[in-house]
Design a protein around this motif. Structure first.
Motif, PDB file in Angstrom:
ATOM      1  N   LYS A 153     -18.116 -25.991   6.870  1.00 50.79           N
ATOM      2  CA  LYS A 153     -19.181 -26.918   7.228  1.00 50.79           C
ATOM      3  C   LYS A 153     -19.960 -26.330   8.404  1.00 50.79           C
ATOM      4  CE  LYS A 153     -16.408 -30.948   5.912  1.00 50.79           C
ATOM      5  NZ  LYS A 153     -15.753 -32.202   6.397  1.00 50.79           N
ATOM      6  N   PRO A 154     -21.133 -26.897   8.729  1.00 49.89           N
ATOM      7  CA  PRO A 154     -21.906 -26.367   9.852  1.00 49.89           C
ATOM      8  C   PRO A 154     -21.096 -26.296  11.146  1.00 49.89           C
ATOM      9  CG  PRO A 154     -23.258 -27.870   8.587  1.00 49.89           C
ATOM     10  CD  PRO A 154     -21.866 -27.963   8.021  1.00 49.89           C
ATOM     11  N   TYR A 155     -21.114 -25.141  11.769  1.00 51.70           N
ATOM     12  CA  TYR A 155     -20.473 -24.876  13.062  1.00 51.70           C
ATOM     13  C   TYR A 155     -18.965 -25.062  13.039  1.00 51.70           C
ATOM     14  CZ  TYR A 155     -25.357 -25.388  14.490  1.00 51.70           C
ATOM     15  OH  TYR A 155     -26.722 -25.265  14.590  1.00 51.70           O
ATOM     16  N   GLN A 156     -18.375 -25.076  11.871  1.00 57.35           N
ATOM     17  CA  GLN A 156     -16.937 -25.307  11.778  1.00 57.35           C
ATOM     18  C   GLN A 156     -16.159 -24.040  12.135  1.00 57.35           C
ATOM     19  OE1 GLN A 156     -15.498 -26.457   7.874  1.00 57.35           O
ATOM     20  NE2 GLN A 156     -13.807 -27.620   8.750  1.00 57.35           N
ATOM     21  N   LEU A 157     -15.024 -24.220  12.794  1.00 56.01           N
ATOM     22  CA  LEU A 157     -14.078 -23.146  13.072  1.00 56.01           C
ATOM     23  C   LEU A 157     -12.852 -23.365  12.208  1.00 56.01           C
ATOM     24  CD1 LEU A 157     -12.965 -20.766  14.863  1.00 56.01           C
ATOM     25  CD2 LEU A 157     -12.059 -22.542  16.375  1.00 56.01           C
ATOM     26  N   LYS A 158     -12.458 -22.321  11.459  1.00 52.85           N
ATOM     27  CA  LYS A 158     -11.264 -22.421  10.624  1.00 52.85           C
ATOM     28  C   LYS A 158     -10.326 -21.253  10.907  1.00 52.85           C
ATOM     29  CE  LYS A 158     -12.258 -25.292   6.609  1.00 52.85           C
ATOM     30  NZ  LYS A 158     -12.237 -25.369   5.127  1.00 52.85           N
ATOM     31  N   THR A 159      -9.077 -21.474  10.549  1.00 46.24           N
ATOM     32  CA  THR A 159      -8.040 -20.473  10.774  1.00 46.24           C
ATOM     33  C   THR A 159      -7.402 -20.082   9.447  1.00 46.24           C
ATOM     34  OG1 THR A 159      -7.558 -21.368  12.971  1.00 46.24           O
ATOM     35  CG2 THR A 159      -5.871 -19.999  11.967  1.00 46.24           C
ATOM     36  N   VAL A 160      -7.226 -18.776   9.265  1.00 47.69           N
ATOM     37  CA  VAL A 160      -6.564 -18.237   8.071  1.00 47.69           C
ATOM     38  C   VAL A 160      -5.355 -17.436   8.535  1.00 47.69           C
ATOM     39  CG1 VAL A 160      -6.781 -16.666   6.113  1.00 47.69           C
ATOM     40  CG2 VAL A 160      -8.708 -18.140   6.751  1.00 47.69           C
ATOM     41  N   ARG A 161      -4.201 -17.733   7.942  1.00 49.23           N
ATOM     42  CA  ARG A 161      -2.984 -16.990   8.283  1.00 49.23           C
ATOM     43  C   ARG A 161      -2.805 -15.858   7.278  1.00 49.23           C
ATOM     44  NH1 ARG A 161       2.190 -19.631  11.001  1.00 49.23           N
ATOM     45  NH2 ARG A 161       3.368 -17.735  11.457  1.00 49.23           N
ATOM     46  N   ILE A 162      -2.636 -14.644   7.790  1.00 48.78           N
ATOM     47  CA  ILE A 162      -2.525 -13.459   6.944  1.00 48.78           C
ATOM     48  C   ILE A 162      -1.172 -12.801   7.209  1.00 48.78           C
ATOM     49  CG2 ILE A 162      -3.538 -11.212   6.384  1.00 48.78           C
ATOM     50  CD1 ILE A 162      -6.207 -12.248   7.391  1.00 48.78           C
ATOM     51  N   ARG A 163      -0.496 -12.408   6.130  1.00 51.48           N
ATOM     52  CA  ARG A 163       0.806 -11.772   6.277  1.00 51.48           C
ATOM     53  C   ARG A 163       1.043 -10.812   5.124  1.00 51.48           C
ATOM     54  NH1 ARG A 163       4.958 -16.693   4.485  1.00 51.48           N
ATOM     55  NH2 ARG A 163       4.616 -16.480   2.230  1.00 51.48           N
ATOM     56  N   THR A 164       2.028  -9.943   5.301  1.00 54.55           N
ATOM     57  CA  THR A 164       2.442  -9.052   4.220  1.00 54.55           C
ATOM     58  C   THR A 164       3.536  -9.714   3.404  1.00 54.55           C
ATOM     59  OG1 THR A 164       4.001  -8.004   5.745  1.00 54.55           O
ATOM     60  CG2 THR A 164       1.868  -6.940   5.416  1.00 54.55           C
ATOM     61  N   ALA A 218      -2.853 -14.515   2.081  1.00 58.86           N
ATOM     62  CA  ALA A 218      -3.468 -15.385   3.093  1.00 58.86           C
ATOM     63  C   ALA A 218      -3.423 -16.831   2.649  1.00 58.86           C
ATOM     64  CB  ALA A 218      -4.910 -14.952   3.343  1.00 58.86           C
ATOM     65  N   ILE A 219      -3.506 -17.722   3.658  1.00 55.32           N
ATOM     66  CA  ILE A 219      -3.532 -19.152   3.396  1.00 55.32           C
ATOM     67  C   ILE A 219      -4.300 -19.832   4.519  1.00 55.32           C
ATOM     68  CG2 ILE A 219      -1.410 -19.684   4.658  1.00 55.32           C
ATOM     69  CD1 ILE A 219      -0.708 -21.678   2.431  1.00 55.32           C
ATOM     70  N   GLU A 220      -5.027 -20.895   4.189  1.00 49.56           N
ATOM     71  CA  GLU A 220      -5.697 -21.683   5.230  1.00 49.56           C
ATOM     72  C   GLU A 220      -4.643 -22.417   6.055  1.00 49.56           C
ATOM     73  OE1 GLU A 220      -9.132 -24.174   4.692  1.00 49.56           O
ATOM     74  OE2 GLU A 220      -9.703 -23.062   2.885  1.00 49.56           O
ATOM     75  N   SER A 221      -4.898 -22.525   7.355  1.00 47.60           N
ATOM     76  CA  SER A 221      -3.945 -23.203   8.230  1.00 47.60           C
ATOM     77  C   SER A 221      -4.688 -23.984   9.293  1.00 47.60           C
ATOM     78  CB  SER A 221      -3.007 -22.179   8.879  1.00 47.60           C
ATOM     79  OG  SER A 221      -3.717 -21.385   9.814  1.00 47.60           O
ATOM     80  N   ASP A 222      -3.938 -24.743  10.083  1.00 47.73           N
ATOM     81  CA  ASP A 222      -4.545 -25.396  11.232  1.00 47.73           C
ATOM     82  C   ASP A 222      -4.609 -24.401  12.381  1.00 47.73           C
ATOM     83  OD1 ASP A 222      -1.999 -25.266  12.356  1.00 47.73           O
ATOM     84  OD2 ASP A 222      -1.547 -27.370  11.967  1.00 47.73           O
ATOM     85  N   VAL A 223      -5.094 -24.861  13.504  1.00 49.21           N
ATOM     86  CA  VAL A 223      -5.330 -23.939  14.611  1.00 49.21           C
ATOM     87  C   VAL A 223      -4.038 -23.308  15.123  1.00 49.21           C
ATOM     88  CG1 VAL A 223      -5.180 -25.689  16.424  1.00 49.21           C
ATOM     89  CG2 VAL A 223      -6.628 -23.680  16.766  1.00 49.21           C
ATOM     90  N   MET A 224      -2.896 -23.964  14.912  1.00 52.21           N
ATOM     91  CA  MET A 224      -1.615 -23.434  15.361  1.00 52.21           C
ATOM     92  C   MET A 224      -0.944 -22.543  14.318  1.00 52.21           C
ATOM     93  SD  MET A 224      -1.574 -24.593  18.362  1.00 52.21           S
ATOM     94  CE  MET A 224       0.074 -24.075  18.848  1.00 52.21           C
ATOM     95  N   GLY A 225      -1.540 -22.467  13.121  1.00 52.93           N
ATOM     96  CA  GLY A 225      -0.982 -21.601  12.090  1.00 52.93           C
ATOM     97  C   GLY A 225      -0.188 -22.294  11.012  1.00 52.93           C
ATOM     98  N   GLU A 226      -0.099 -23.626  11.068  1.00 50.48           N
ATOM     99  CA  GLU A 226       0.614 -24.369  10.031  1.00 50.48           C
ATOM    100  C   GLU A 226      -0.265 -24.488   8.786  1.00 50.48           C
ATOM    101  OE1 GLU A 226       3.741 -25.342  10.105  1.00 50.48           O
ATOM    102  OE2 GLU A 226       3.947 -24.483  12.125  1.00 50.48           O
ATOM    103  N   ALA A 227       0.286 -24.180   7.632  1.00 50.24           N
ATOM    104  CA  ALA A 227      -0.474 -24.138   6.387  1.00 50.24           C
ATOM    105  C   ALA A 227      -1.079 -25.485   6.045  1.00 50.24           C
ATOM    106  CB  ALA A 227       0.419 -23.653   5.253  1.00 50.24           C
ATOM    107  N   THR A 228      -2.328 -25.473   5.575  1.00 51.16           N
ATOM    108  CA  THR A 228      -3.000 -26.688   5.108  1.00 51.16           C
ATOM    109  C   THR A 228      -3.230 -26.637   3.598  1.00 51.16           C
ATOM    110  OG1 THR A 228      -5.162 -25.712   5.620  1.00 51.16           O
ATOM    111  CG2 THR A 228      -4.142 -27.085   7.317  1.00 51.16           C
TER     112      THR A 228
END
Length: 552
Positions: A541-552, A517-527
Motif C-alpha cells: 500500500k502507499p508508503y507501507q513498510l513490509k518485512t520479508v524473512r529470507i533463509r536457506t 522467503a516468507i512475509e513476516s511482521d517487523v520482528m520476523g514472525e511469519a504472517t
C-alpha cells in the motif's frame, strides 16, 4: 478542553513557582478558560469518552518552528550518518555470513544520539566534543567487525552491503555489484564508457553538464533528457543568520529575503581518469571563507555528483545552494524515513508560507504536476530544504551561536569564556550532493530514495571467497525500495522493503537457488502459511513498510 503540560525546560525540571502562580491566576480569570490541575492520563481518558464527537485532522502536522535544526551542527549529522551506514554494513555482513544478530548495544547507543537536543544541534558544546569522537569510534569498530565477519584467506573481493545493486569503482575499474554479494574484481567485466572533462563541461555518455565562469551549471542533460531551468543551477547564496529567538534552533522567514548570490572570481581545474571526469571551481565566499565546488561524473552513473570542500570562517551566516528550475507543479516531494511527503511550492496560503524551510530525509524532487519530468536532489547528510515556484534550495551550512551552558533551574548563563567554540560549524567540511532527472516511473535503481542509499555507500574490501547474492532480482512497482537487511539468531535475515511515492502495487522477489522467503511482521514472525522457494510476491500500500524473512 485542552491539555497544558508544565515543567521547567522541556518538562524534566518539574513545575516551578512561576508556573504555579500562572495556573492559580488562570483558575477564574475573566475572559480566559477556567483551569485546574490534573493528570495527563485522566485528560486522555476524558477525551476517549467523547472521541466520536471530536473533529479529525488528516495530513501532516507541521511544526512551524525549529527550522534551523535541519542544518545546525552538520558535522554531527554527517558523523551520525557514517555510523548508521557502518552498522547497516555490519548487519549485512552478519546476514550473508549467517553469524546472527550484532551487538544491539551499538544500535541503542546510536539511537540515544537522536535525543532531541543532540542530533538537532541545539545542545551545549560539550555534547558534541564527546558525541562526535564516540560516533567516529563506533564507525571504525563496526567497519572492522564487518571486514572480520567476511574476511579470510584468498583473493580480494568487493562486498556490496546493500539490498540493491550498486556500481562501484576500484583501482581504475568500474563494476556492477549485485545486492548482498562479494565478487572478485579481477573476474568480472568492467563497465566501459567514455568520460570527458574540460574547464566548461564534463560528460560520461549518460550525463552531460556545462558550466559558466561562476561555477554554476548552465546546461544539464541526463539520459537524453534536458533538465529545464530558468537560470543556472547550483547558485550559491549567503544569508546573514540572526534568529530573533534560539540561534541554534531557528531560521527566520525574513532571512531568506536577505541573500546575496556568490559571484566572486573562480579558479578552474579539470581532469579525468578511467572511471570519472571532473571540473572544480575554487573561490572565496562570504567574508572570510573559501569553497571549492567539484562537479563529477562517473562511468555507469546517471547523476551529476557535486562535492563542496568548504573552509568556513564566517559566524552567524547561512549558506545555501539554489536550483532555479522551470518545474512548477503544485507540490514538491521530500524524502522521509521509509517514504516521502508532499508539500506545496506555491505561495499564498498561511500553511505554505510557513514551509519556507522544511525537513527532508536526504532527497527532494521538484517536478510538474504529473511527476513525469523534474529534477531530483540527493544529499548525503543534509536535511534542510525548501522550494518556491520551481526554485529548489538546500541548506549546506549555518554557523549559529552555540546553546550556552546554564545553571540548572535558573536562567543564569555561564561566562562565554567557558565555551571555547562559541559558534557551530566553523572550519573545514566536505559536503556531498547529487543531481539527476526525475520521473515517477523511472527504474528502481534510479529512484531518488534508492540513490540516497547507493550513491554514498562504499563497498567493503575483503579477502576470502565469493559470496553469491540471495536476491537475484526484484520486479514490479519501481517505487518499492529494498532498504535494509537484519541478521537473525537462526541464520536467516529480514529484508525491509518500503513504498516511497504513495502508490499501490506489488513486487516479486526472485531468490537464488536454495533460498526461500516468507512475509513476516517487523520482528520476523511469519504472517503467511509457508515459505516460498524461488520467488515471493509482496503486495504494498502507499508508503507501507513490509518485512520479508529470507533463509536457506
Amino acid at each position: 478542553k485542552a491539555l497544558m503540560p508544565t515543567g521547567y525546560g522541556d518538562g524534566g525540571g518539574a513545575t516551578n513557582e512561576d508556573m504555579c502562580e500562572r495556573a492559580q491566576r488562570l483558575q477564574s480569570l475573566a475572559g480566559m478558560p477556567k483551569t485546574k490541575w490534573g493528570r495527563i492520563d485522566e485528560f486522555f481518558e476524558s477525551m476517549a469518552r467523547v472521541r466520536a464527537n471530536l473533529p479529525k485532522w488528516r495530513g501532516e502536522i507541521y511544526m512551524e518552528t525549529h527550522r534551523g535544526v535541519q542544518t545546525t551542527q552538520s558535522r554531527l549529522k554527517e558523523t551520525f550518518r557514517q555510523a548508521e551506514r557502518a552498522l547497516q554494513t555490519l548487519e549485512a555482513a552478519h546476514a550473508v555470513a549467517g553469524l546472527g544478530e550484532i551487538d544491539e548495544q551499538l544500535w541503542k547507543r546510536l539511537v540515544f544520539v537522536q535525543f532531541h537536543d543532540n542530533i538537532p544541534g541545539s545542545s551545549i558544546p560539550r555534547v558534541y566534543r564527546e558525541t562526535i569522537p564516540e560516533l567516529e569510534a563506533m564507525t571504525k569498530q563496526a567497519s572492522k567487525q564487518a571486514s572480520e565477519a567476511l574476511g579470510g584467506k584468498g583473493n580480494t573481493h568487493l562486498f556490496n552491503p546493500l539490498a540493491m545493486p550498486m556500481v562501484a569503482s576500484h583501482k581504475g575499474k568500474t563494476v556492477f555489484l549485485p545486492a548482498l554479494s562479494a565478487i572478485n574484481i579481477k573476474e568480472v567485466d568492467a563497465i566501459v564508457d567514455t568520460v570527458n572533462a574540460g574547464k566548461s563541461s564534463i560528460s560520461n555518455g549518460r550525463v552531460k553538464a556545462s558550466f559558466n565562469t561562476k561555477g554554476e551549471i548552465s546546461k544539464l542533460i541526463i539520459d537524453g533528457c534536458k533538465v529545464e531551468h530558468r537560470e543556472p543551477l547550483g547558485q550559491l547564496f549567503i544569508f546573514p543568520d540572526h534568529p530573533i529567538n534560539f540561534d541554534a534552533w531557528d531560521i527566520d522567514r525574513d532571512t531568506l529575503s536577505l541573500g546575496t548570490r556568490c559571484t566572486t572570481p573562480t579558479t578552474v581545474e579539470s581532469g579525468s581518469d578511467t572511471t570519472s571526469a571532473w571540473t572544480s571551481f575554487s573561490r572565496s565566499i562570504a567574508q572570510q571563507s573559501t569553497i571549492t565546488t567539484r562537479y563529477e561524473v562517473r562511468i555507469g552513473e546517471s547523476v551529476l555528483r557535486i562535492t563542496y570542500h568548504l573552509d568556513w570562517q564566517d559566524t552567524q551566516t547561512l549558506l545555501k545552494v539554489a536550483m532555479p528550475t522551470r518545474y512548477q507543479g503544485e507540490n514538491v516531494r521530500y524524502g522521509a524515513p521509509f517514504g516521502s511527503t508532499l508539500r506545496p511550492q506555491k505561495q499564498g496560503t498561511i500553511a505554505a508560507e510557513a514551509m519556507f524551510e522544511v525537513p527532508a530525509s536526504r532527497w527532494a524532487v521538484v517536478c510538474d504536476d504529473t511527476e513525469s519530468q523534474g529534477l531530483a536532489m540527493i544529499t548525503e547528510s543534509k536535511f534542510g530544504f525548501g522550494c518556491r515556484d520551481g526554485l529548489l534550495h538546500c541548506s549546506l551550512n549555518r554557523s549559529a551561536r552555540h546553546t550556552q551552558p546554564h545553571v540548572a533551574g535558573t536562567t543564569t548563563s555561564l561566562d562565554l569564556s567557558e565555551v571555547p567554540d562559541e559558534f557551530t560549524d566553523i572550519g573545514e567540511q566536505v559536503i556531498r550532493i547529487a543531481l539527476t532527472s526525475y520521473e515517477a516511473s523511472t527504474p528502481r535503481e534510479h529512484q531518488p530514495a534508492a540513490l540516497a542509499e547507493t550513491l554514498f555507500a562504499e563497498p567493503v574490501l575483503v579477502k576470502g571467497t565469493a559470496i553469491n547474492t540471495p536476491i537475484i532480482n526484484i520486479e514490479g512497482l519501481h517505487s518499492i525500495i529494498p532498504t535494509w537487511v537484519k541478521p537473525m539468531s537462526d541464520g536467516s535475515m529480514l529484508l525491509r522493503v518500503n513504498e516511497t511515492l504513495g502508490k499501490r502495487g506489488s513486487i516479486t522477489i526472485y531468490l537464488a537457488n536454495g533460498w526461500e522467503a516468507i512475509e513476516s511482521d517487523v520482528m520476523g514472525e511469519a504472517t503467511r502459511q509457508e515459505f516460498s522457494r524461488g520467488k515471493l510476491t509482496v503486495k504494498m500500500k502507499p508508503y507501507q513498510l513490509k518485512t520479508v524473512r529470507i533463509r536457506t
